[in-house]
Enzyme design. Sequence first.
Site, PDB file in Angstrom:
ATOM      1  CB  SER A 108      -0.770   9.364   6.800  1.00  0.00           C
ATOM      2  OG  SER A 108       0.162   8.991   7.795  1.00  0.00           O
ATOM      3  CG  LEU A 147      -1.848   1.216   1.383  1.00  0.00           C
ATOM      4  CD1 LEU A 147      -2.805   1.328   0.205  1.00  0.00           C
ATOM      5  CD2 LEU A 147      -2.632   1.119   2.691  1.00  0.00           C
ATOM      6  CD  GLU A 196      -1.174  -2.670   9.542  1.00  0.00           C
ATOM      7  OE1 GLU A 196      -2.272  -2.262   9.151  1.00  0.00           O
ATOM      8  OE2 GLU A 196      -0.507  -3.497   8.913  1.00  0.00           O
ATOM      9  CD  GLU A 204       1.839   4.401  -4.538  1.00  0.00           C
ATOM     10  OE1 GLU A 204       1.162   3.551  -5.131  1.00  0.00           O
ATOM     11  OE2 GLU A 204       1.884   5.611  -4.896  1.00  0.00           O
ATOM     12  CB  SER A 223       0.116   7.537  17.723  1.00  0.00           C
ATOM     13  OG  SER A 223       0.734   6.353  18.191  1.00  0.00           O
ATOM     14  N   GLY A 254      22.028   0.099  33.551  1.00  0.00           N
ATOM     15  CA  GLY A 254      23.079  -0.001  32.549  1.00  0.00           C
ATOM     16  C   GLY A 254      23.021  -1.286  31.759  1.00  0.00           C
TER      17      GLY A 254
END
Length: 389
Positions: free
Chosen positions: A139, A132, A370, A134, A373, A347
């Site tokens: 978005s 999907l 996906e 590109e 946020s 650490g």
Amino acid sequence: MPNAEAFDAPNFSEEQGLVRETAHTFARSELMPLAPEIDAKERIPRQIWSRMGELQLLGVPVPEAYGGMGLNALCAATVVEELAQACASTALSVAAHVGLATSPIARFGSEAQKKKWLPEMCAGKKIGAFALTEPGSGSDAAGLATKAVRKGDKYVLNGSKIFITNAHVADLFVAAVSTTPGSGPKGISAIVVEKGTPGFQVGPGDKKLGMRGSDWGELVFKDAEVPAENLLGTENDGWKIFLDTLTGGRVGIAALGVGLSVAAFEAAVAYAAERRQFGKPIATFQAVGAMIADMSVGIETGRLLTYRAAQLRDSGAHCTRMASIAKLYTSEQCNRICTDAVQVLGGYGYTQDFPVERYFRDAKLLEIGEGTSQIQRMVIAREIFGKLG
């Protein structure tokens, strides 16, 4: 048996419970020992895919007639959750294969398409990917530029895709293409492109911060000829397929966030119980205990939201808002939990000798993939105000 943070999903059948137990056992005994190597070598061994196929973990929501188990999205989500507790990279690749590639074929494919691709996908013999994003549309998915022009019994594709999970290991790609340029969502179609298609190439992906074992790359289409029979659904009706697929995908990412959070939680608890300072385990210090308590709250809340979204999807109810809520909450909580796990280890948490360093790196992608946020908040707000008219 499941770990202390495991949760028995409501309305689970005996078969669904056994599937989760199978995923749990495989993840802890076979996958977890390989997780550091998968991260370091940046690849998931093909035998892992074959093994998951043997265990029927790759076809949980696919009807039995096509090689799956005929179970539901809730059961599939728990598989991703269990895998993520052992190796987030593997969980991500499986979520993409099952939720983003297998699912749209099972839900929208023709009888011939289902028979052609699903059995081998469920068996792990063929791996799927979802194409999907590109270079110019992330978005803004409706603004994609990859074009498909019908010429006789074929579509000719031109364009490119980036950040495609499973790119180099995939045998087929569910791709979003523009079949009527300038029409936005009303001109988008879904088509399956198989590896080896003339004019179709897979290029290298950028080096990643985390989820390194989950392969990704760039897809390039230069007059790639794809059989018209590979079109999913009808021409220019692909947008609804992708919206449905993304909703299901967000449930999968939410489940991944829960599983990765559990891994970080367990590492922090084990270390806090063992590490002694000032003559006693640091688990007895109030500040550390509060961090551990907050982790537990985040895990349990995220799990309930995720299962609720999955159950709504299984019922056929509109679940866009709940899927985004689950994805948003679990991804942000996972980042906080993994950050706090590093803090508990001090650490040592900043070194590659302990897995929390890997969890910390892996978690960030969940707030981006996906739908970021920010996009999730937009979706949630749109759903709320849409219902108000």
